[in-house]
Design a protein around this motif. Structure first.
Motif, PDB file in Angstrom:
ATOM      1  N   SER A  46       0.853  -1.189   0.000  1.00 52.88           N
ATOM      2  CA  SER A  46       0.000   0.000   0.000  1.00 52.88           C
ATOM      3  C   SER A  46       0.888   1.238   0.000  1.00 52.88           C
ATOM      4  CB  SER A  46      -0.914   0.022   1.230  1.00 52.88           C
ATOM      5  OG  SER A  46      -1.616   1.251   1.314  1.00 52.88           O
ATOM      6  N   ASP A  48      -0.042   3.915   1.287  1.00 48.55           N
ATOM      7  CA  ASP A  48      -0.369   4.600   2.540  1.00 48.55           C
ATOM      8  C   ASP A  48       0.513   4.018   3.641  1.00 48.55           C
ATOM      9  OD1 ASP A  48      -1.386   5.646   4.861  1.00 48.55           O
ATOM     10  OD2 ASP A  48      -3.466   5.048   4.494  1.00 48.55           O
ATOM     11  N   GLU A  51      -0.918   2.181   6.626  1.00 46.00           N
ATOM     12  CA  GLU A  51      -1.663   0.941   6.415  1.00 46.00           C
ATOM     13  C   GLU A  51      -0.731  -0.263   6.469  1.00 46.00           C
ATOM     14  OE1 GLU A  51      -4.896  -1.061   3.312  1.00 46.00           O
ATOM     15  OE2 GLU A  51      -3.735   0.697   2.703  1.00 46.00           O
ATOM     16  N   ARG A  83       4.618  -2.758   5.562  1.00 39.43           N
ATOM     17  CA  ARG A  83       4.174  -1.407   5.234  1.00 39.43           C
ATOM     18  C   ARG A  83       5.177  -0.827   4.246  1.00 39.43           C
ATOM     19  NH1 ARG A  83       2.619   1.191   9.423  1.00 39.43           N
ATOM     20  NH2 ARG A  83       3.258  -0.219  11.094  1.00 39.43           N
ATOM     21  N   ASN A 203      -4.203   0.604  -2.053  1.00 39.04           N
ATOM     22  CA  ASN A 203      -3.862  -0.805  -1.870  1.00 39.04           C
ATOM     23  C   ASN A 203      -4.686  -1.616  -2.870  1.00 39.04           C
ATOM     24  OD1 ASN A 203      -3.676  -3.468  -1.054  1.00 39.04           O
ATOM     25  ND2 ASN A 203      -4.181  -3.070   1.083  1.00 39.04           N
TER      26      ASN A 203
END
Length: 495
Positions: A46, A48, A51, A83, A203
């Protein structure tokens, strides 16, 4: 080479390119195949950084001595938790840990002790507990993909690993296969273009096939014994964190490996592997004057239930119902102890797959007829002669025409219900050799088929997946005494 043979090669090539053009053009997508670091990062994790992504892994491990048949040894199940952290220069840090257990092939219980059929020893089983497993995805790296039908983008990542073994054979003779760690790891990531084109998704769901060919695990105490392991696995992102990981694995992690419940937050190195983790444990035991190997006590029950691997009846009905023609593109690589891998050739063609019921010990039998042309890895054109970089000789290249039979038994095949992505995977492992005692003309094939749930109900179903073959050299290559393994990696799909 005769003019007739040259014309024949060109005629066959034109036909194969027309039929296999699906790997070059995506019918329903006007854009080019994804090639950005951002899209690749979304597929494998992902973008982010807040996340955490859990990628679940389910597979099997087979072993083979150089003078013996292939044997299923373990089932293999676990996860990677990761991550991805963006960097100011446009690169990404990949921060992860991975925990995987070995399961009994009959009971599916997590193994702590293994009765080794190759050396008749009782082994202490060490789970995979690698922390960290980090990497830097550089902005200028190669993140190219290609299309196959049904709006799928494919990322093809292959690694032939040859580097100094942390287990020096002079200090760890029982656990080290030699001075060099020697392995092939072949990954294929499949992702839906609809998901990739949705820029609001940091994602993107994926399906992953993975195969590995490597030396025996250190804790198997095989030392320099000639032979190797073959892994076959399917993997995918969990929709809800660790919820897809079985409870018995979570129980072990929660009590003994709590850090593996979360992804790392900082980039640390060096990375850990099963070999380096094993070394640390052995070194610590030696420092504390303990035995290297400590066999745990195991509760043996007379009421152990047997849960044999099986093939889902929906897949069998689908296979029986119709024949499948798949198009494929393949890379042909070298795996030579201590040497950098070479992409010798590529291969393009079709395979026809027919499955029938049998009355013997096999659940089913697949007949796979393959034809194709060998392709120059640089010019991408078909070849009829080939320069051998090892012997400095030029040899004639045949047209590939091969028919094999694969038995789908409990020892060679099983299916995996991939609930999070509404798919079912089928793993088929086969072996062939003309003389096991001399290790001549051997090959081990690992094939992972993927069926979408909706396809299993159709009269004419579609499938896709990857094929991995490890073997000695093709006879026509005239490799002489050159040692090594030929690695063939193909990605296939129905039209």
């Amino acid at each position: 080479m005769t003019i007739v043979k040259m014309i024949l090669v060109l005629v066959v090539f034109v036909g194969l390119v027309q039929k296999a053009s699906m790997f070059l053009v995506q019918p329903n997508t006007k854009t080019s195949p994804p090639s950005s670091i951002k899209d690749f990062t979304r597929v494998i994790g992902s973008i982010d950084s807040n996340e955490t992504v859990v990628t679940y892994l389910n597979g099997s491990i087979y072993g083979r001595l150089n003078t013996g048949p292939l044997q299923m040894l373990f089932l293999f199940e676990g996860y990677n938790i990761n991550r991805k952290v963006p960097l100011p220069d446009g690169s990404y840090q990949s921060l992860s840990r991975e925990f995987v257990v070995y399961r009994d092939i009959h009971t599916r219980k997590i193994k702590t002790v293994f009765e080794n059929p190759f050396n008749n020893l009782t082994n202490e089983v060490f789970p995979v507990a690698n922390d960290p497993v980090n990497a830097k995805l550089t902005k200028n790296g190669d993140y190219s993909s290609f299309f196959i039908p049904n709006e799928l983008a494919v990322y093809d990542n292959n690694y032939i690993l040859e580097y100094p073994n942390v287990l020096d054979p002079k200090i760890y003779p029982e656990y080290s296969a030699g001075k060099i760690y020697d392995a092939a790891e072949l990954f294929t990531y499949f992702a839906n273009m609809t998901d990739i084109n949705n820029a609001s998704k940091p994602n993107v769901p994926n399906t992953v096939t993975w195969s590995r060919h490597c030396q025996f695990l250190p804790w198997m105490e095989m030392g320099p014994t000639k032979g190797s392991l073959f892994y076959s696995a399917l993997s995918w992102k969990c929709l809800n964190g660790l919820s897809c990981v079985p409870k018995d694995i979570i129980n072990i992690v929660s009590t003994k490996y709590k850090t593996f419940l979360k992804a790392p937050k900082t980039f640390d190195d060096p990375n850990e592997t099963s070999w380096s983790v094993f070394k640390k444990i052995i070194d610590n035991r030696r420092h504390n004057k303990l035995p290297d190997i400590i066999i745990p006590q195991v509760n043996v029950s007379v009421n152990v239930s047997i849960v044999e691997p099986y093939v889902d009846n929906r897949i069998l009905r689908c296979l029986y119902r119709s024949n499948f023609r798949v198009n494929f593109n393949a890379s042909i690589l070298t795996q030579i102890y201590g040497q950098q891998s070479i992409n010798l050739l590529n291969l393009k063609g079709q395979a026809n797959i027919t499955t029938s019921r049998v009355t013997s010990n096999s659940e089913a039998q697949m007949q796979v007829s393959t034809n194709g042309l060998f392709i120059d890895s640089k010019t991408k054109m078909p070849i009829s002669i080939w320069y051998n970089p090892f012997t400095n000789k030029t040899v004639d290249v045949p047209i590939l025409n091969l028919t094999e039979t694969w038995n789908l038994t409990k020892d060679t095949s099983y299916s995996i219900n991939m609930k999070d992505i509404d798919s079912i995977g089928l793993s088929v492992v086969s072996e062939q050799y003309s003389n096991a005692k001399t290790n001549q003309n051997w090959c081990v094939s690992v094939t992972n088929f993927i069926f979408r749930e909706v396809e299993l109900q159709k009269t004419k179903s579609k499938l896709f997946g990857s094929f991995h073959r490890y073997s000695n050299w093709f006879k026509w290559m005239e490799m002489g005494e050159q040692e090594g393994t030929l690695v063939v990696k193909a990605i296939f799909s129905t039209e």
